[in-house]
Scaffold this active site. Structure first.
Site, PDB file in Angstrom:
ATOM      1  N   GLU A 140       0.720  -0.918   0.266  1.00  0.00           N
ATOM      2  CA  GLU A 140      -0.341   0.231   0.121  1.00  0.00           C
ATOM      3  C   GLU A 140       0.890   1.358   0.090  1.00  0.00           C
ATOM      4  OE1 GLU A 140      -3.287  -0.359   3.620  1.00  0.00           O
ATOM      5  OE2 GLU A 140      -4.445  -1.533   1.808  1.00  0.00           O
ATOM      6  N   GLU A 146      -5.983  -8.081  -1.249  1.00  0.00           N
ATOM      7  CA  GLU A 146      -6.431  -8.097   0.014  1.00  0.00           C
ATOM      8  C   GLU A 146      -7.527  -7.307   0.117  1.00  0.00           C
ATOM      9  OE1 GLU A 146      -4.882  -5.854   3.277  1.00  0.00           O
ATOM     10  OE2 GLU A 146      -2.875  -5.801   2.478  1.00  0.00           O
TER      11      GLU A 146
HETATM   12  C1  BG6 Z   1      -4.538  -3.242   4.655  1.00  0.00           C
HETATM   13  C2  BG6 Z   1      -3.037  -3.166   5.095  1.00  0.00           C
HETATM   14  O1  BG6 Z   1      -4.401  -1.798   5.233  1.00  0.00           O
HETATM   15  O2  BG6 Z   1      -5.650  -3.635   5.460  1.00  0.00           O
HETATM   16  C3  BG6 Z   1      -3.093  -4.399   6.341  1.00  0.00           C
HETATM   17  O3  BG6 Z   1      -2.335  -3.854   4.033  1.00  0.00           O
HETATM   18  C4  BG6 Z   1      -4.273  -4.535   7.171  1.00  0.00           C
HETATM   19  O4  BG6 Z   1      -2.095  -4.156   6.851  1.00  0.00           O
HETATM   20  C5  BG6 Z   1      -5.256  -4.407   6.210  1.00  0.00           C
HETATM   21  O5  BG6 Z   1      -4.514  -5.391   8.061  1.00  0.00           O
HETATM   22  C6  BG6 Z   1      -6.983  -4.233   7.247  1.00  0.00           C
HETATM   23  O6  BG6 Z   1      -7.065  -3.015   8.043  1.00  0.00           O
HETATM   24  P1  BG6 Z   1      -7.307  -3.249   9.736  1.00  0.00           P
HETATM   25  O7  BG6 Z   1      -6.538  -1.733   9.955  1.00  0.00           O
HETATM   26  O8  BG6 Z   1      -8.356  -3.902   9.611  1.00  0.00           O
HETATM   27  O9  BG6 Z   1      -6.158  -4.408  10.434  1.00  0.00           O
END
Ligand code: BG6
Length: 480
Positions: free
Chosen positions: A175, A378
């Protein structure tokens, strides 16, 4: 048409959010190791000096460092074809600026990679996932300093050389475009403008430092792509972006222009540089109007031009709207990435507005722009899970979320998008990056670990585990 027969179904994690073992095998302190826990309503804190008696979630995380074999066996049971994980920089170079790598760290990941290969799971490795050696933050304020490039390239050389023949797919920075927002400075870049204890959500922001840091990261990424191809011509190196999809709040042209400007800055700026090998014109105006001066050296343009990535990847969780009307802008934040709420969408318990069609929309936009293979690396729903009396975790809300997003990925494939893989986030419960919580769970696998530091780390299959196994078995045909 359906998903490719060699479509990479899998899951994604990041070292600092699941490994634990923060001082084992010679590992150094990384930025997340100085972050406390927080919650949906209370910011986690950055404490440059560790506090006695305070809980630091990354220190043990979910103890994957000791349990990776059990975890990968569970991924294999679901039928994973790909596992996206990251390498903790501080396991390989504990301080970040040593000249020789740490053998124990290299061996740990070699064993982990071998364990994946044993089950025919293709590793997809994020080289730097929200993790910079804290020593480099203290020494140089991290990526603000050009010398970081050499440290990063030493790290790349060590792992590209060691894992040659075992790994094909790499991502440079997780990211990377998070640094277009204030929150991304410490999280993504390890930049801390004042070395003192502060709330993670309330850091001292120096925008110029973030954009200077990005310039160094762009150079590091381009040089890493070149190095990877020289070390092994089979290596494929991708970029990784947050796809912060947004729409104009109304069809008023001013809202559309505002949305276009935000989309340029947040979604396209970094990937334009990484995919096309040069800075886009629109950013020059943004820099000028926001007093950003990025120091560049002769030859930088050539470095960028020589290192475009081989493929594009992104995370996708939510969307928001943009408005040019200051009154509406003030009325409420759309989600963690800003903007204003979309009246047509519902939000998760953390205020992230759920928008499956936005994924189809964005995949088309990405494909139209770059014509590079795309992976969604993701996606997922952070939710409060509960164990029922019979021991089951009935996470139908998570299945609904994932099903709708897979349906929309399928639509994008029908639209002609070259989509290669899908690795939903936090395939096993882990520490939240934004809040430092365990309570915000994404996994197909529940981990007995709680925010007060209790729990025995045991693993348990959720109902979504069996659902995702069937999705993979049928190559996305049976979303049941
Ligand atoms: C992304 C990241 O922004 O979202 C992860 O690459 C992160 O590292 C994921 O865990 C989900 O976000 P969060 O804050 O719910 O863990």
């Amino acid at each position: 048409m359906s998903f490719r027969s060699d479509f990479y179904w899998g899951g994604a994690t990041a070292a600092n959010q699941l490994e634990g073992g923060w001082q084992e095998g010679g590992k150094g302190v990384s930025c997340p190791d100085v972050c406390t826990g927080g919650s949906a309503t209370k910011s986690k804190r950055i404490t440059p000096v560790l506090e006695e008696g305070t809980f630091y979630p990354s220190h043990d995380a979910i103890d994957h460092y000791h349990r990776y074999k059990e975890d990968i066996a569970l991924f294999a049971e679901m039928g994973f074809k790909m596992y996206r994980f990251s390498i903790a920089w501080t396991r390989i170079f504990p301080q970040g600026d040593e000249s020789e790598p740490n053998e124990a760290g290299l061996k740990f990941y070699e064993d982990l990679i071998d364990e994946c290969l044993k089950y025919n799971i293709e590793p997809l490795i994020t080289i730097s996932h929200y993790e910079v050696p804290f020593h480099l933050t203290q020494k140089w304020n991290s990526w603000t300093d050009r010398r970081m490039i050499d440290c990063f390239l030493n790290f790349c050389r060590a792992i590209f050389t060691r894992y040659k023949g075992k790994v094909k797919y790499w991502l440079t920075f997780n990211e990377i475009n998070s640094a277009t927002t204030a929150m991304g400075a410490f999280l993504g870049q390890g930049i801390l403008n004042e070395i003192k204890t502060m709330d993670f959500m309330d850091q001292v922001d120096v925008p110029n430092n973030r954009f200077q840091g990005l310039h160094h990261q762009f150079l590091a990424s381009a040089l890493a792509v070149k190095m990877a191809h020289e070390i092994d011509p089979n290596y494929q190196v991708g970029c990784m972006q947050i796809m912060a999809t947004s729409y104009g709040l109304t069809c008023h042209p001013a809202d559309q222009v505002k949305n276009q400007q935000q989309t340029h800055l947040r979604n396209w700026f970094c990937s334009d540089v990484q995919c096309r090998g040069k800075y886009p014109n629109y950013i020059k105006r943004y820099f000028k109007e926001n007093n950003i001066t990025v120091k560049m050296e002769p030859g930088d343009d050539e470095i960028l031009a020589a290192g475009p990535v081989d493929f594009y990847t992104c995370s996708y969780y939510m969307s928001a709207c943009q408005t040019a009307d200051p009154a509406k802008q003030k009325a409420g934040q759309g989600n963690i990435l800003g903007g204003v709420p979309n009246p047509y969408l519902k939000a998760s318990d953390w205020g992230w507005q759920i928008d499956p069609e936005g994924l189809r929309y964005s995949l088309n936009e990405i494909w139209d722009r770059y014509q590079l293979p795309i992976f969604v690396v993701e996606n997922g729903l952070g939710a409060y899970d509960k164990i029922d009396e019979d021991g089951k975790i009935r996470d139908d809300y998570r299945v609904d979320y994932l099903r709708q997003h897979i349906e929309q990925m399928h639509e994008a494939v029908l639209d002609g998008v070259d989509l290669r893989g899908y690795t939903p986030w936090g395939c096993i419960d882990l520490v939240s990056a934004s809040t430092g919580e365990m309570a915000k769970r994404y996994g197909f696998i529940f981990v007995e670990r709680y925010d007060d530091g209790t729990g025995d780390f045991s693993r348990r299959r959720k109902e979504s585990f069996y659902w995702y196994k069937k999705v993979i078995e049928t190559n996305g045909e049976d979303l049941g």
